[in-house]
Design a protein around this motif. Structure first.
Motif, PDB file in Angstrom:
ATOM      1  N   CYS A   1       0.821  -1.205   0.000  1.00 48.66           N
ATOM      2  CA  CYS A   1       0.000   0.000   0.000  1.00 48.66           C
ATOM      3  C   CYS A   1       0.858   1.260   0.000  1.00 48.66           C
ATOM      4  O   CYS A   1       0.512   2.251  -0.645  1.00 48.66           O
ATOM      5  CB  CYS A   1      -0.933  -0.002   1.201  1.00 48.66           C
ATOM      6  SG  CYS A   1      -2.189  -1.294   1.105  1.00 48.66           S
TER       7      CYS A   1
ATOM      8  N   VAL B   1       2.078   1.625  -3.574  1.00 48.35           N
ATOM      9  CA  VAL B   1       1.007   2.122  -4.443  1.00 48.35           C
ATOM     10  C   VAL B   1       0.755   3.597  -4.170  1.00 48.35           C
ATOM     11  O   VAL B   1       0.566   4.390  -5.091  1.00 48.35           O
ATOM     12  CB  VAL B   1      -0.284   1.289  -4.236  1.00 48.35           C
ATOM     13  CG1 VAL B   1      -1.476   1.949  -4.889  1.00 48.35           C
ATOM     14  CG2 VAL B   1      -0.099  -0.104  -4.795  1.00 48.35           C
ATOM     15  N   GLY B   2       0.757   3.977  -2.882  1.00 44.53           N
ATOM     16  CA  GLY B   2       0.546   5.378  -2.531  1.00 44.53           C
ATOM     17  C   GLY B   2       1.640   6.284  -3.055  1.00 44.53           C
ATOM     18  O   GLY B   2       1.389   7.439  -3.397  1.00 44.53           O
TER      19      GLY B   2
ATOM     20  N   THR C   1       0.962   6.560  -6.988  1.00 45.72           N
ATOM     21  CA  THR C   1      -0.276   7.238  -7.387  1.00 45.72           C
ATOM     22  C   THR C   1      -0.539   8.381  -6.410  1.00 45.72           C
ATOM     23  O   THR C   1       0.256   9.279  -6.309  1.00 45.72           O
ATOM     24  CB  THR C   1      -1.453   6.240  -7.411  1.00 45.72           C
ATOM     25  OG1 THR C   1      -1.619   5.667  -6.124  1.00 45.72           O
ATOM     26  CG2 THR C   1      -1.217   5.148  -8.426  1.00 45.72           C
ATOM     27  N   SER C   2      -1.643   8.348  -5.730  1.00 49.04           N
ATOM     28  CA  SER C   2      -1.950   9.383  -4.742  1.00 49.04           C
ATOM     29  C   SER C   2      -2.173   8.728  -3.380  1.00 49.04           C
ATOM     30  O   SER C   2      -2.370   7.517  -3.281  1.00 49.04           O
ATOM     31  CB  SER C   2      -3.194  10.167  -5.152  1.00 49.04           C
ATOM     32  OG  SER C   2      -4.336   9.344  -5.057  1.00 49.04           O
ATOM     33  N   TRP C   3      -2.170   9.542  -2.339  1.00 46.80           N
ATOM     34  CA  TRP C   3      -2.353   8.997  -1.000  1.00 46.80           C
ATOM     35  C   TRP C   3      -3.758   8.446  -0.825  1.00 46.80           C
ATOM     36  O   TRP C   3      -3.972   7.517  -0.055  1.00 46.80           O
ATOM     37  CB  TRP C   3      -2.046  10.046   0.070  1.00 46.80           C
ATOM     38  CG  TRP C   3      -2.953  11.246   0.029  1.00 46.80           C
ATOM     39  CD1 TRP C   3      -2.775  12.379  -0.698  1.00 46.80           C
ATOM     40  CD2 TRP C   3      -4.177  11.395   0.746  1.00 46.80           C
ATOM     41  NE1 TRP C   3      -3.816  13.241  -0.480  1.00 46.80           N
ATOM     42  CE2 TRP C   3      -4.694  12.669   0.403  1.00 46.80           C
ATOM     43  CE3 TRP C   3      -4.877  10.600   1.633  1.00 46.80           C
ATOM     44  CZ2 TRP C   3      -5.885  13.144   0.928  1.00 46.80           C
ATOM     45  CZ3 TRP C   3      -6.064  11.073   2.162  1.00 46.80           C
ATOM     46  CH2 TRP C   3      -6.562  12.333   1.799  1.00 46.80           C
ATOM     47  N   LYS C   4      -4.727   8.972  -1.578  1.00 41.58           N
ATOM     48  CA  LYS C   4      -6.096   8.473  -1.476  1.00 41.58           C
ATOM     49  C   LYS C   4      -6.205   7.041  -2.001  1.00 41.58           C
ATOM     50  O   LYS C   4      -6.883   6.205  -1.418  1.00 41.58           O
ATOM     51  CB  LYS C   4      -7.052   9.370  -2.261  1.00 41.58           C
ATOM     52  CG  LYS C   4      -7.251  10.721  -1.641  1.00 41.58           C
ATOM     53  CD  LYS C   4      -8.210  11.551  -2.459  1.00 41.58           C
ATOM     54  CE  LYS C   4      -8.366  12.921  -1.865  1.00 41.58           C
ATOM     55  NZ  LYS C   4      -9.269  13.769  -2.644  1.00 41.58           N
ATOM     56  N   VAL C   5      -5.523   6.766  -3.094  1.00 41.28           N
ATOM     57  CA  VAL C   5      -5.533   5.409  -3.649  1.00 41.28           C
ATOM     58  C   VAL C   5      -4.819   4.453  -2.704  1.00 41.28           C
ATOM     59  O   VAL C   5      -5.247   3.316  -2.516  1.00 41.28           O
ATOM     60  CB  VAL C   5      -4.893   5.387  -5.053  1.00 41.28           C
ATOM     61  CG1 VAL C   5      -4.797   3.974  -5.585  1.00 41.28           C
ATOM     62  CG2 VAL C   5      -5.675   6.257  -6.010  1.00 41.28           C
ATOM     63  N   GLY C   6      -3.740   4.906  -2.076  1.00 40.32           N
ATOM     64  CA  GLY C   6      -3.037   4.078  -1.100  1.00 40.32           C
ATOM     65  C   GLY C   6      -3.914   3.719   0.081  1.00 40.32           C
ATOM     66  O   GLY C   6      -3.953   2.566   0.524  1.00 40.32           O
ATOM     67  N   TRP C   7      -4.641   4.702   0.615  1.00 39.76           N
ATOM     68  CA  TRP C   7      -5.545   4.432   1.726  1.00 39.76           C
ATOM     69  C   TRP C   7      -6.710   3.544   1.301  1.00 39.76           C
ATOM     70  O   TRP C   7      -7.157   2.677   2.067  1.00 39.76           O
ATOM     71  CB  TRP C   7      -6.083   5.736   2.310  1.00 39.76           C
ATOM     72  CG  TRP C   7      -5.162   6.326   3.315  1.00 39.76           C
ATOM     73  CD1 TRP C   7      -4.370   7.422   3.139  1.00 39.76           C
ATOM     74  CD2 TRP C   7      -4.897   5.850   4.629  1.00 39.76           C
ATOM     75  NE1 TRP C   7      -3.638   7.653   4.271  1.00 39.76           N
ATOM     76  CE2 TRP C   7      -3.948   6.703   5.203  1.00 39.76           C
ATOM     77  CE3 TRP C   7      -5.377   4.782   5.375  1.00 39.76           C
ATOM     78  CZ2 TRP C   7      -3.473   6.520   6.502  1.00 39.76           C
ATOM     79  CZ3 TRP C   7      -4.900   4.610   6.660  1.00 39.76           C
ATOM     80  CH2 TRP C   7      -3.967   5.463   7.204  1.00 39.76           C
ATOM     81  N   LEU C   8      -7.226   3.738   0.105  1.00 42.31           N
ATOM     82  CA  LEU C   8      -8.317   2.902  -0.381  1.00 42.31           C
ATOM     83  C   LEU C   8      -7.878   1.450  -0.516  1.00 42.31           C
ATOM     84  O   LEU C   8      -8.586   0.526  -0.104  1.00 42.31           O
ATOM     85  CB  LEU C   8      -8.812   3.425  -1.730  1.00 42.31           C
ATOM     86  CG  LEU C   8      -9.958   2.676  -2.385  1.00 42.31           C
ATOM     87  CD1 LEU C   8     -11.221   2.815  -1.537  1.00 42.31           C
ATOM     88  CD2 LEU C   8     -10.198   3.199  -3.776  1.00 42.31           C
ATOM     89  N   MET C   9      -6.696   1.261  -1.051  1.00 41.55           N
ATOM     90  CA  MET C   9      -6.172  -0.094  -1.187  1.00 41.55           C
ATOM     91  C   MET C   9      -5.888  -0.703   0.183  1.00 41.55           C
ATOM     92  O   MET C   9      -6.105  -1.895   0.397  1.00 41.55           O
ATOM     93  CB  MET C   9      -4.909  -0.084  -2.034  1.00 41.55           C
ATOM     94  CG  MET C   9      -4.415  -1.453  -2.351  1.00 41.55           C
ATOM     95  SD  MET C   9      -3.135  -1.373  -3.572  1.00 41.55           S
ATOM     96  CE  MET C   9      -2.650  -3.065  -3.577  1.00 41.55           C
TER      97      MET C   9
END
Length: 54
Positions: A21, A24-25, A28-36
């Protein structure tokens, strides 16, 4: 004693998913990292706990 059978694999899984995660963050963005992280870490833990609780 029997809880160690479940705790050790979950700990290894959490460490590996946390590293994924973060990677990935970073890309991409920190929002995608938190979502994953929410989907990839908390969902399997919830399923494992639900399997233990009668």
């Amino acid at each position: 004693m029997g809880a160690g059978i479940l705790i050790v694999p979950l700990t290894v899984y959490l460490v590996l998913m946390a590293l994924l995660c973060v990677k990935v963050g970073d890309r991409t963005s920190w929002k995608v990292g938190w979502l994953m992280a929410a989907a990839g870490v908390f969902l399997p833990i919830g399923v494992a706990i639900a399997a233990i609780v009668p």
